[in-house]
Every structure is written in C-alpha cells, then in structure tokens.
Scaffold this active site. Structure first.
Site, PDB file in Angstrom:
ATOM      1  N   ASP A  36       0.859  -1.175   0.000  1.00 20.72           N
ATOM      2  CA  ASP A  36       0.000   0.000   0.000  1.00 20.72           C
ATOM      3  C   ASP A  36       0.901   1.232   0.000  1.00 20.72           C
ATOM      4  O   ASP A  36       2.117   1.131   0.256  1.00 20.72           O
ATOM      5  CB  ASP A  36      -0.897  -0.027   1.241  1.00 20.72           C
ATOM      6  CG  ASP A  36      -1.870   1.131   1.272  1.00 20.72           C
ATOM      7  OD1 ASP A  36      -2.409   1.493   0.210  1.00 20.72           O
ATOM      8  OD2 ASP A  36      -2.088   1.703   2.364  1.00 20.72           O
ATOM      9  N   ASP A  63      -0.149   5.201   0.932  1.00 18.32           N
ATOM     10  CA  ASP A  63      -0.326   6.186   1.996  1.00 18.32           C
ATOM     11  C   ASP A  63      -0.339   5.491   3.353  1.00 18.32           C
ATOM     12  O   ASP A  63      -1.143   4.595   3.588  1.00 18.32           O
ATOM     13  CB  ASP A  63      -1.619   6.974   1.788  1.00 18.32           C
ATOM     14  CG  ASP A  63      -1.583   8.335   2.443  1.00 18.32           C
ATOM     15  OD1 ASP A  63      -0.792   8.517   3.385  1.00 18.32           O
ATOM     16  OD2 ASP A  63      -2.333   9.219   2.014  1.00 18.32           O
TER      17      ASP A  63
END
Length: 258
Positions: free
Chosen positions: A13, A15
């Site tokens: 991922d 952020d």
C-alpha cells in the site's frame, strides 16, 4: 525474517506505508534499496483513483525516491480493466479526478452523460447535489453503479476526509441499488497485481497499514498479510478484528534491519 526473505513478490500500500502527505516515511529508501538488491518483484498498490501511475511516480521522485512507473497500480486502473472486460466499448457517467478518467479512456471506455452503461464513482472534491442527482437518474434508468474502492475515509493534511464509499452511499440509498466495488479488498485487484508481478500468491506478501482493506485483502487472496504501524492502525486496534496479520512491524524500514 525468513518469512520475508523467501518471498519473491511484495505488494505495498502507499499512503501510511510509503509516505504521509508529501513526505516519505522513515526507512522507505532502505526498504526499496533492499527490494532491488535482493531482486524482489514489487508493486505499489493504492485504492486512490485520483492520480495516474505517472503522477504517483513523479510524486515519489519529488520526495527523493526514484521508482519506475511500471511499479504502480491504482484502483482506477483496476476499475477500467474490470469494466472493459465485462462490456468492451461501453460508456460511463464518471464522478472522479483525472487519474480515473485517464484509466477509463485508455481502456476504451467513453464518457457519456446521456444514457451511460455505467455510473462510476471515485474520489473527488468536485461533488455536489447535481452530481448525486445525475448519478441517481442514470442508475434509476438502468446504469450499473461502480465504486473504485470501499474506503469510507481517506487522509489529508487536515485530517480524515470522505472517500469513495462515502460518495457512493447517497446514490445507493436514493436508488436502492448496491454498487460493485473494485479496489482492495476485492481479490480482482489483487489477482491482477500478482499477474503483473508474475508470482504466485504463496510467493508474495501484502504490506499495508489498514486492517479492513490491506490485511483482509492479503488474507482473502492467499498472500501473507504484513501490517505496519506507520499509518492508521495501532497495535491496540488489531484485537478489534476477527483476523490477524502474519507479522506486525513498525514500518517497512524494519524489513532490511531484521
């Protein structure tokens, strides 16, 4: 460490794992260097549909991290791939930002505000009463409702803000029709990511900071789920969920140091 050393593929991922806002998180550079040094295959996977892979690549470059554009995959791309495979040459009424529009154009999907086949909703600040009304009208007239991801909120410099599912909710409520959500934790996006890396799920891990998208996506897709505490999830929050990550780390910077 043996668990991670033996993996060929790393899906991360962005952020809360790679950066916060416009700042790289501690240890990210050493983690990426470790990936390259050990010939690992990796992909930065994001539920955000606003930016294209090139824009994400340029964002990281401005932060001092040089990663090729081919290492990025967004929910906008996943949505465009899904819809074009279901209905080639279809049309859509779209609520979203340039990253979503670009992905749809590249997949041969035409924008249509009259009689679209789909209503597609992604993150955007350009959302108002007219947007909801138009989307509601098209769905009531037979257009299929699609959400790029199930994120209810997202981070900003001023705290949490409404994300995709919050924008889809008024349309679902007013039409009585449920949207189909393409991004994490939908295994569709994860299988495509594995295909891009050319690895089997057993040879890969999913690294993320959210239990409700990243970790469950890893579990349901057969990847080893690795939780990092550099984003929204704290160690105390893990017990709220009926499933567990395989490993819990402070951040991806811990991986080269293990």
């Amino acid at each position: 460490m043996e668990l991670l050393r033996g993996k060929l593929g790393f899906i991360c991922d962005m952020d809360g794992v790679i950066y916060h806002g416009n700042h790289l998180l501690p240890g990210v550079k050493s983690f990426v260097e470790w990936l390259y040094k050990n010939d690992k295959k990796f992909l930065f996977l994001t539920n955000a549909s606003s930016r294209s892979p090139r824009e994400l690549q340029q964002k990281l470059f401005r932060m001092g991290l040089d990663v090729d554009e081919s290492h990025f995959y967004t929910s906008a791309q996943a949505t465009a791939k899904f819809i074009s495979s279901q209905n080639p040459g279809c049309t859509a009424y779209v609520v979203g930002d340039p990253g979503l529009y670009n992905a749809l154009y590249q997949a041969g999907i035409t924008i249509n505000d009259v009689d679209p086949d789909y209503v597609i909703i992604g993150e955007t600040v350009n959302y108002n009463f007219d947007t909801i009304s138009r989307a509601m009208y098209h769905v009531n007239n037979g257009a299929k409702l699609i959400g790029t991801n199930t994120d209810l909120t997202g981070p900003s410099d001023n705290g949490l803000i409404p994300a995709c599912r919050a924008l889809v909710a008024p349309i679902e409520i007013t039409t009585g029709k449920n949207a189909y959500y393409v991004g994490k934790p939908n295994p569709l996006m994860m299988r495509t990511a594995l295909g891009m890396l050319g690895v089997h799920s057993a040879e890969a891990c999913m690294i993320g900071d959210r239990m409700d998208t990243d970790i469950i996506a890893g579990i349901e897709s057969g990847l080893d789920p690795i939780l990092v505490l550099s984003g929204v999830t704290t160690r105390e929050m893990i017990s709220q969920y009926p499933y567990r990550p395989r490993l819990v780390l402070g951040g991806v910077g811990d991986i080269p140091e293990l």
